[in-house]
Design a protein around this motif. Structure first.
Motif, short mmCIF file in Angstrom:
data_model
loop_
_atom_site.label_atom_id
_atom_site.label_comp_id
_atom_site.label_asym_id
_atom_site.label_seq_id
_atom_site.Cartn_x
_atom_site.Cartn_y
_atom_site.Cartn_z
N ALA A 8 0.84 -1.19 0.00
CA ALA A 8 0.00 0.00 0.00
C ALA A 8 0.87 1.24 0.00
N PRO A 9 0.50 2.28 -0.76
CA PRO A 9 1.28 3.51 -0.76
C PRO A 9 1.24 4.17 0.61
N ILE A 10 2.35 4.84 0.96
CA ILE A 10 2.42 5.53 2.23
C ILE A 10 1.65 6.84 2.13
N ILE A 11 0.73 7.04 3.05
CA ILE A 11 -0.04 8.27 3.07
C ILE A 11 0.65 9.23 4.03
N LYS A 12 1.22 10.31 3.49
CA LYS A 12 1.91 11.28 4.33
C LYS A 12 0.90 12.06 5.15
N GLU A 43 -4.68 19.15 0.78
CA GLU A 43 -4.67 19.59 -0.62
C GLU A 43 -6.07 19.69 -1.18
N ALA A 44 -6.94 18.74 -0.78
CA ALA A 44 -8.34 18.78 -1.25
C ALA A 44 -9.08 19.98 -0.66
N LEU A 45 -8.79 20.32 0.61
CA LEU A 45 -9.39 21.51 1.22
C LEU A 45 -8.94 22.77 0.49
N ASP A 46 -7.66 22.82 0.15
CA ASP A 46 -7.14 23.98 -0.57
C ASP A 46 -7.78 24.10 -1.95
N ALA A 47 -7.96 22.97 -2.62
CA ALA A 47 -8.55 22.98 -3.96
C ALA A 47 -9.97 23.52 -3.94
N VAL A 48 -10.78 23.05 -3.00
CA VAL A 48 -12.16 23.52 -2.96
C VAL A 48 -12.21 24.97 -2.50
N ALA A 49 -11.25 25.39 -1.68
CA ALA A 49 -11.19 26.80 -1.26
C ALA A 49 -10.98 27.70 -2.47
N ARG A 50 -10.09 27.29 -3.35
CA ARG A 50 -9.86 28.09 -4.56
C ARG A 50 -11.10 28.11 -5.45
N GLU A 51 -11.82 27.00 -5.51
CA GLU A 51 -13.03 26.93 -6.34
C GLU A 51 -14.10 27.92 -5.87
N VAL A 52 -14.22 28.07 -4.54
CA VAL A 52 -15.31 28.89 -4.00
C VAL A 52 -14.85 30.26 -3.54
N GLY A 53 -13.56 30.57 -3.79
CA GLY A 53 -13.06 31.90 -3.45
C GLY A 53 -12.83 32.12 -1.97
N ALA A 54 -12.50 31.06 -1.24
CA ALA A 54 -12.24 31.18 0.20
C ALA A 54 -10.73 31.23 0.43
N PRO A 55 -10.29 31.74 1.60
CA PRO A 55 -8.86 31.66 1.93
C PRO A 55 -8.40 30.21 1.93
N VAL A 56 -7.20 29.97 1.43
CA VAL A 56 -6.68 28.61 1.37
C VAL A 56 -6.35 28.15 2.79
N PRO A 57 -7.00 27.09 3.28
CA PRO A 57 -6.85 26.69 4.68
C PRO A 57 -5.42 26.40 5.10
N SER A 58 -4.68 25.61 4.30
CA SER A 58 -3.37 25.18 4.76
C SER A 58 -2.34 26.29 4.75
N ALA A 59 -2.68 27.43 4.09
CA ALA A 59 -1.72 28.53 4.04
C ALA A 59 -1.46 29.12 5.42
N THR A 60 -2.46 29.08 6.30
CA THR A 60 -2.30 29.64 7.65
C THR A 60 -2.54 28.61 8.74
N LEU A 61 -2.76 27.37 8.35
CA LEU A 61 -3.00 26.32 9.33
C LEU A 61 -1.67 25.77 9.81
N ALA A 62 -1.45 25.90 11.12
CA ALA A 62 -0.17 25.42 11.67
C ALA A 62 -0.10 23.90 11.56
N THR A 63 0.94 23.41 10.93
CA THR A 63 1.14 21.97 10.77
C THR A 63 2.56 21.60 11.16
N ARG A 64 2.75 20.35 11.52
CA ARG A 64 4.09 19.86 11.77
C ARG A 64 4.15 18.39 11.36
N GLU A 65 5.33 17.95 11.03
CA GLU A 65 5.50 16.58 10.56
C GLU A 65 5.16 15.59 11.67
N MET A 66 4.63 14.43 11.27
CA MET A 66 4.37 13.36 12.21
C MET A 66 5.70 12.86 12.76
N PRO A 67 5.80 12.58 14.08
CA PRO A 67 7.04 12.06 14.64
C PRO A 67 7.33 10.65 14.12
#
Length: 365
Positions: free
Chosen positions: A3-7, A341-365
């Motif tokens: 199975a492919p690794i899901i990041k 990425e899917a949230l960002d894509a739909v944000a662009r479709e509906v003219g909303a701010p791109v969620p992941s642009a300001t959503l604090a994220t960090r790599e899984m340990p």
């Protein structure tokens, strides 16, 4: 094939909730309703039920943007008699109407000891456990079920006429975690979709292909239909739920809901499905503390039952999910990069701010 690794990355659930709510506001949902919807989808991911979590958001948002779902539903009680009420969802998302229905059921139960509310003209309501758990706040027992699009065969058939009609129960206890049941009567189609994305397989009793034969290939399953669990027994339980969600609520039966919707489809149209919720006040049946004590005694007896070989711990329904939710609230919520990425894509479709642009994220340990 491996199975492919899901990041995945870790996100703060509170920030994620705000970003998801923003997507719904961008398509005309009120801030209050948008937050209520976001609360439920993030709740699912916190409890490890990602099959009903944030990954579904683009489907809901597109359903509203395309005019299939009502962004500003007038959710109202259209009938009331004694301990019973009926709510019209006005083609809004089920997150909103099921919440309204449970609040109504709780108010009725506070007066009559039991409250039953049916919902018509509704749509997908996500994880079934959320609504019964609302009743826990008042020390009540909660119950919820729903119908939906036809993707399940009735036992003995080759074509879908039923939904998976999940049920949720929540029982308060004197101490410790409540007992929370959330189960469908089929293999879950979203888990099949996840297996297809990850290149895995599924159990042979989850689904049939378009030819009506059982399959372990999730991609073939997405072209086919779900099987009821327990063969004819699971099928019978779904039929019972169809009666209360369809006939009793005055909503559509599953075979009347969105027949063009197949398991692999990425959209939500107007389902006009039904829900059924109940709230029960244990104090109306006798001594409330005695009930809570007996429920706790049951949980204790089951946890301490002799364990099968290899089993380290016996869990009560909902216990794993509750502990996982607490951990993820503390340490961060794992979210697939593809979901962001899917949230960002739909944000662009509906003219909303791109969620992941300001959503604090960090790599899984």
């Amino acid at each position: 094939m491996n199975a492919p690794i899901i990041k995945k990355v870790l996100v703060d659930s509170g920030e994620l909730r705000m970003k998801v709510a923003g997507l719904f506001q961008a398509v005309g949902v009120s801030p209050e309703h948008a937050d209520q919807i976001a609360e439920v989808v993030v709740f699912a991911d916190l409890r490890g039920v990602e099959s009903h979590g944030v990954q579904f958001t683009p489907r809901y948002v597109r359903g509203i943007a395309r005019g299939h779902l009502n962004p500003k539903p007038d959710i109202r009680v259209v009938h009331r008699r004694g301990a019973v009420a009926v709510v019209d969802a006005d083609n809004g998302l089920g997150f909103l109407s099921a919440r309204r229905a449970m609040k109504e059921a709780m108010a009725i139960a506070a007066e009559h000891g039991s409250g039953s509310v049916a919902v018509r003209n509704s749509n997908h309501f996500g994880p079934a456990a959320f609504y019964p758990m609302m009743a826990l706040e008042a020390g009540m027992i909660g119950y919820a079920t729903t119908d939906g699009p036809p993707h399940t065969v009735v036992w003995g058939s080759r074509r879908p006429v039923l939904s998976n009609d999940p049920v949720g129960w929540a029982f308060p206890t004197l101490e410790g975690l409540p007992i929370v049941v959330d189960t469908a009567f089929t293999g879950v189609k979203e888990k099949i979709r996840l297996a297809a994305q990850r290149g895995g397989t599924i159990p042979a009793d989850w689904a049939v292909g378009p030819d009506g034969n059982p399959t372990t290939d999730p991609k073939i399953a997405l072209e086919g239909y779900l099987l009821p669990i327990g063969q004819h027994k699971g099928s019978a339980l779904i039929v019972a739920n169809e009666v209360v969600c369809g006939a009793l609520a005055g909503a559509l039966f599953s075979f009347e809901v969105s027949p063009k919707l197949v398991m692999g489809a990425d959209h939500h149209d107007s389902w006009k499905c039904g829900h059924f919720v109940q709230a029960l006040d244990p104090g109306a049946f006798g001594d409330r503390d005695a009930f809570l004590r007996r429920t706790s005694e049951l949980a204790s007896a089951l946890r301490n039952a002799p364990r099968a070989e290899g089993v380290q711990r016996i869990y009560m329904p909902g216990e794993i999910e509750a502990e996982l939710s607490a951990q993820r609230l503390r340490d961060g919520l794992p979210l697939a990069v593809t979901t962001l990425e899917a949230l960002d894509a739909v944000a662009r479709e509906v003219g909303a701010p791109v969620p992941s642009a300001t959503l604090a994220t960090r790599e899984m340990p």
